[in-house]
Design an enzyme around this catalytic site. Structure first.
Site, PDB file in Angstrom:
ATOM      1  N   GLY A  94      -1.544  -5.369  -6.970  1.00  0.00           N
ATOM      2  CA  GLY A  94      -1.827  -4.223  -6.086  1.00  0.00           C
ATOM      3  C   GLY A  94      -3.290  -3.839  -6.196  1.00  0.00           C
ATOM      4  N   GLY A 134      -5.247  -1.474  -3.519  1.00  0.00           N
ATOM      5  CA  GLY A 134      -4.777  -0.110  -3.259  1.00  0.00           C
ATOM      6  C   GLY A 134      -5.792   0.920  -3.748  1.00  0.00           C
ATOM      7  N   GLN A 135      -5.410   2.191  -3.626  1.00  0.00           N
ATOM      8  CA  GLN A 135      -6.334   3.273  -3.984  1.00  0.00           C
ATOM      9  C   GLN A 135      -6.730   3.202  -5.466  1.00  0.00           C
ATOM     10  OE1 GLN A 135      -4.784   7.260  -4.024  1.00  0.00           O
ATOM     11  NE2 GLN A 135      -6.791   8.206  -3.829  1.00  0.00           N
ATOM     12  N   ASP A 144       3.616 -11.684  -3.316  1.00  0.00           N
ATOM     13  CA  ASP A 144       4.427 -10.498  -3.112  1.00  0.00           C
ATOM     14  C   ASP A 144       5.179 -10.248  -4.421  1.00  0.00           C
ATOM     15  OD1 ASP A 144       6.604  -8.789  -2.276  1.00  0.00           O
ATOM     16  OD2 ASP A 144       6.134  -9.391  -0.213  1.00  0.00           O
ATOM     17  N   TYR A 149      10.864   7.425  -3.192  1.00  0.00           N
ATOM     18  CA  TYR A 149       9.727   7.152  -4.082  1.00  0.00           C
ATOM     19  C   TYR A 149       9.999   7.744  -5.471  1.00  0.00           C
ATOM     20  CZ  TYR A 149       4.795   7.416  -5.652  1.00  0.00           C
ATOM     21  OH  TYR A 149       3.616   7.315  -6.347  1.00  0.00           O
ATOM     22  N   LYS A 200      10.675   6.069  -9.189  1.00  0.00           N
ATOM     23  CA  LYS A 200       9.826   6.399 -10.343  1.00  0.00           C
ATOM     24  C   LYS A 200      10.690   6.747 -11.566  1.00  0.00           C
ATOM     25  CE  LYS A 200       5.806   5.584  -8.602  1.00  0.00           C
ATOM     26  NZ  LYS A 200       5.166   4.300  -8.976  1.00  0.00           N
TER      27      LYS A 200
HETATM   28  N1  SER Z   1       0.159  10.571  -4.487  1.00  0.00           N
HETATM   29  C1  SER Z   1       1.543  10.204  -4.424  1.00  0.00           C
HETATM   30  C2  SER Z   1       2.154  10.579  -3.129  1.00  0.00           C
HETATM   31  O1  SER Z   1       1.701  11.547  -2.557  1.00  0.00           O
HETATM   32  C3  SER Z   1       2.297  10.876  -5.525  1.00  0.00           C
HETATM   33  O2  SER Z   1       2.369  10.007  -6.589  1.00  0.00           O
HETATM   34  O3  SER Z   1       3.077   9.968  -2.709  1.00  0.00           O
END
Ligand code: SER
Length: 316
Positions: free
Chosen positions: A7, A10-11, A52, A142, A146
């Protein structure tokens, strides 16, 4: 020694890859993505691979070929995108993690880092100064991935002795790579729109308070956790990590001091509900005690640095 960042575009991955290459040498840090193109800076900086996280065989080949000893597994769908495609979020965030942990075991990888988030908390969690050990009943896919992921990391540590380490990042603010599909994205988008257009329409209300952190702190903290002696790591699910908490309005006021004439409007959408289910502030005393975590950027310093860097980037 070889490190794999999954990844890497990504940010977080963009900046973590650069920081690890700076510290350990470009050739020792393999960047990977499932996207079609790497930015030039990453491509030129060291080895790059495409796979992937759901393609376990390909991932395994890469780990073996480079003799990988440490994996940073950052591939993830964020909270808002995850609500649009919960099945894909489950697969990438959780099956992707399990594939990584299994390959780590099978190939003798020594350490794994995986990010959890404030999204692991939910509406039944105490919202002020949220403790390390508390109610974890998230209402987004999400967040579900986690919590399950944190437990999986701890399971692999207890059962197989795999040295997996993790932090619950707050919303991350940065100027290199933009976040994609998160609920905390407004805290980044506000800077781009302020500089480009002098105004921003915020998708959460002015009184929305969330825990946030500037990316240099996040990168330094992540590397510090990974460098800490194993006996200092008392949390094998995921460490609370905090820096600054502020409302959307406080952020807008700070940005207005740096971008004269800036105006922020508020038009809350579906992401407001997600934001309202997360803590306002986090107790990260365990991370501070165990491995010496401390943040450096407050709201003012972060905003100043963001505006300076984005003006250069956007040629304004
Ligand atoms: N920055 C993430 C989000 O907003 C939170 O972990 O989904």
């Amino acid at each position: 020694m070889s490190i794999l960042v999954i990844g890497a575009v990504g940010q977080i991955g963009t900046e973590l890859t650069a920081a690890l290459r700076e510290k350990y040498g470009g050739n020792n840090v393999v960047a990977s993505t499932r996207k079609t193109a790497f930015p030039d800076e990453i491509l030129r900086g060291g080895p790059c691979e495409y796979f992937d996280v759901l393609d376990k065989e390909k991932m395994k080949q890469v780990v073996k070929r480079h003799g990988v000893e440490t994996i940073y597994q950052l591939a993830s769908l964020l909270s808002a995108t995850g609500e649009k495609n919960p099945d894909l979020a489950f697969d990438i965030n959780l099956i992707g993690l399990k594939n990584t942990l299994d390959i780590a075991r099978e190939c003798g990888v020594k350490k794994v880092f995986w990010p959890s988030s404030i999204a692991a908390f939910g509406p039944t969690t105490p919202r002020e100064n949220t403790p390390q050990r508390t109610v974890l009943e998230p209402t987004t896919m999400y967040g579900v991935t986690k919590v399950a992921g944190e437990l999986l990391c701890q399971y692999y540590f207890l059962k197989y002795g795999l040295d997996v380490r993790s932090v619950r990042y707050p919303g991350l603010i940065s100027h290199k790579a933009e976040p994609g599909g998160g609920t905390t994205d407004y805290a980044v988008a506000i800077f781009y729109d302020a500089i480009m257009h002098g105004k921003y329409t915020c998708f959460v209300g002015p009184n929305t308070v969330l825990p946030m952190m500037y990316m240099p702190d996040a990168i330094r903290g992540t590397m510090q956790l990974m460098d800490a002696p194993a006996e200092k790591i008392s949390v094998r699910t995921s460490y609370n990590l905090a820096a600054i908490s502020f409302s959307a309005q406080e952020l807008a006021e700070e940005v207005a001091k740096l971008v004269p004439g800036f105006v922020c409007h508020y038009q809350p959408d579906h992401r407001q509900k997600i934001a309202d289910s997360w803590p306002k502030s986090i107790d990260d005393s365990q991370a501070r005690k165990d491995w010496g975590w401390r943040h450096e950027y407050d709201l003012k310093r972060m905003c100043k640095d963001m505006v300076e860097n984005l003006k250069k980037k956007l040629k304004k």
